[in-house]
Design a protein around this motif. Structure first.
Motif, PDB file in Angstrom:
ATOM      1  N   MET A 118       0.851  -1.165   0.000  1.00 57.86           N
ATOM      2  CA  MET A 118       0.000   0.000   0.000  1.00 57.86           C
ATOM      3  C   MET A 118       0.902   1.234   0.000  1.00 57.86           C
ATOM      4  O   MET A 118       1.843   1.315   0.775  1.00 57.86           O
ATOM      5  N   SER A 119       0.590   2.171  -0.848  1.00 54.77           N
ATOM      6  CA  SER A 119       1.440   3.343  -0.969  1.00 54.77           C
ATOM      7  C   SER A 119       1.199   4.328   0.177  1.00 54.77           C
ATOM      8  O   SER A 119       0.159   4.305   0.839  1.00 54.77           O
ATOM      9  N   THR A 120       2.155   5.192   0.383  1.00 59.48           N
ATOM     10  CA  THR A 120       2.061   6.199   1.437  1.00 59.48           C
ATOM     11  C   THR A 120       0.908   7.161   1.181  1.00 59.48           C
ATOM     12  O   THR A 120       0.218   7.575   2.111  1.00 59.48           O
ATOM     13  N   ALA A 121       0.680   7.493  -0.075  1.00 61.75           N
ATOM     14  CA  ALA A 121      -0.415   8.412  -0.403  1.00 61.75           C
ATOM     15  C   ALA A 121      -1.769   7.802  -0.050  1.00 61.75           C
ATOM     16  O   ALA A 121      -2.652   8.493   0.478  1.00 61.75           O
ATOM     17  N   LEU A 122      -1.940   6.525  -0.301  1.00 60.47           N
ATOM     18  CA  LEU A 122      -3.207   5.863   0.012  1.00 60.47           C
ATOM     19  C   LEU A 122      -3.423   5.769   1.519  1.00 60.47           C
ATOM     20  O   LEU A 122      -4.529   6.014   2.021  1.00 60.47           O
ATOM     21  N   VAL A 123      -2.379   5.443   2.247  1.00 60.07           N
ATOM     22  CA  VAL A 123      -2.482   5.386   3.706  1.00 60.07           C
ATOM     23  C   VAL A 123      -2.802   6.768   4.269  1.00 60.07           C
ATOM     24  O   VAL A 123      -3.654   6.905   5.156  1.00 60.07           O
ATOM     25  N   SER A 124      -2.159   7.795   3.737  1.00 61.43           N
ATOM     26  CA  SER A 124      -2.427   9.161   4.188  1.00 61.43           C
ATOM     27  C   SER A 124      -3.863   9.572   3.891  1.00 61.43           C
ATOM     28  O   SER A 124      -4.510  10.248   4.698  1.00 61.43           O
ATOM     29  N   LEU A 125      -4.373   9.156   2.748  1.00 61.38           N
ATOM     30  CA  LEU A 125      -5.761   9.442   2.397  1.00 61.38           C
ATOM     31  C   LEU A 125      -6.722   8.784   3.380  1.00 61.38           C
ATOM     32  O   LEU A 125      -7.667   9.419   3.860  1.00 61.38           O
ATOM     33  N   ILE A 126      -6.481   7.532   3.720  1.00 60.35           N
ATOM     34  CA  ILE A 126      -7.341   6.813   4.661  1.00 60.35           C
ATOM     35  C   ILE A 126      -7.285   7.449   6.043  1.00 60.35           C
ATOM     36  O   ILE A 126      -8.312   7.626   6.703  1.00 60.35           O
ATOM     37  N   VAL A 127      -6.101   7.799   6.493  1.00 63.20           N
ATOM     38  CA  VAL A 127      -5.958   8.445   7.803  1.00 63.20           C
ATOM     39  C   VAL A 127      -6.658   9.797   7.817  1.00 63.20           C
ATOM     40  O   VAL A 127      -7.363  10.133   8.775  1.00 63.20           O
ATOM     41  N   GLY A 128      -6.494  10.569   6.770  1.00 61.58           N
ATOM     42  CA  GLY A 128      -7.160  11.858   6.682  1.00 61.58           C
ATOM     43  C   GLY A 128      -8.672  11.731   6.687  1.00 61.58           C
ATOM     44  O   GLY A 128      -9.376  12.504   7.343  1.00 61.58           O
ATOM     45  N   MET A 129      -9.188  10.736   5.992  1.00 67.26           N
ATOM     46  CA  MET A 129     -10.636  10.519   5.977  1.00 67.26           C
ATOM     47  C   MET A 129     -11.139  10.083   7.345  1.00 67.26           C
ATOM     48  O   MET A 129     -12.197  10.537   7.800  1.00 67.26           O
ATOM     49  N   ALA A 130     -10.388   9.214   8.025  1.00 68.63           N
ATOM     50  CA  ALA A 130     -10.793   8.776   9.362  1.00 68.63           C
ATOM     51  C   ALA A 130     -10.805   9.948  10.335  1.00 68.63           C
ATOM     52  O   ALA A 130     -11.736  10.092  11.143  1.00 68.63           O
ATOM     53  N   LEU A 131      -9.799  10.803  10.271  1.00 68.10           N
ATOM     54  CA  LEU A 131      -9.764  11.984  11.132  1.00 68.10           C
ATOM     55  C   LEU A 131     -10.901  12.946  10.799  1.00 68.10           C
ATOM     56  O   LEU A 131     -11.505  13.549  11.693  1.00 68.10           O
ATOM     57  N   GLY A 132     -11.188  13.089   9.518  1.00 70.35           N
ATOM     58  CA  GLY A 132     -12.287  13.955   9.111  1.00 70.35           C
ATOM     59  C   GLY A 132     -13.632  13.459   9.616  1.00 70.35           C
ATOM     60  O   GLY A 132     -14.447  14.229  10.128  1.00 70.35           O
TER      61      GLY A 132
END
Length: 61
Positions: A1-15
C-alpha cells in the motif's frame, strides 16, 4: 500500500471523527493513530517493545 493511500485513509478517518464526534473524538483518533504508527514501525523494524523502551545501547551485566 502506498504512502499516499495510507495518508488518504488516515485523513478521511480523522475527518469523519471530527465531523461526527467533535474535537475530542478527533484528538482521540489522532492519538490512537500515532500509537498504531509507532507499533507498526516497531514490528516492521523487528524491534521489541522492551528493547525500544530500554534503549539500544544499554546492556545487562
Amino acid at each position: 500500500m502506498s504512502t499516499a493511500l495510507v495518508s488518504l485513509i488516515v485523513g478521511m478517518a480523522l475527518g469523519f471523527a471530527g465531523w461526527f464526534g467533535g474535537f475530542g473524538a478527533f484528538l482521540l483518533v489522532a492519538a490512537l493513530g500515532a500509537v498504531g504508527f509507532v507499533v507498526g514501525r516497531l514490528v516492521d523494524d523487528g524491534v521489541g517493545l522492551r528493547e525500544f523502551l530500554t534503549g539500544r545501547g544499554s546492556e545487562r551485566r
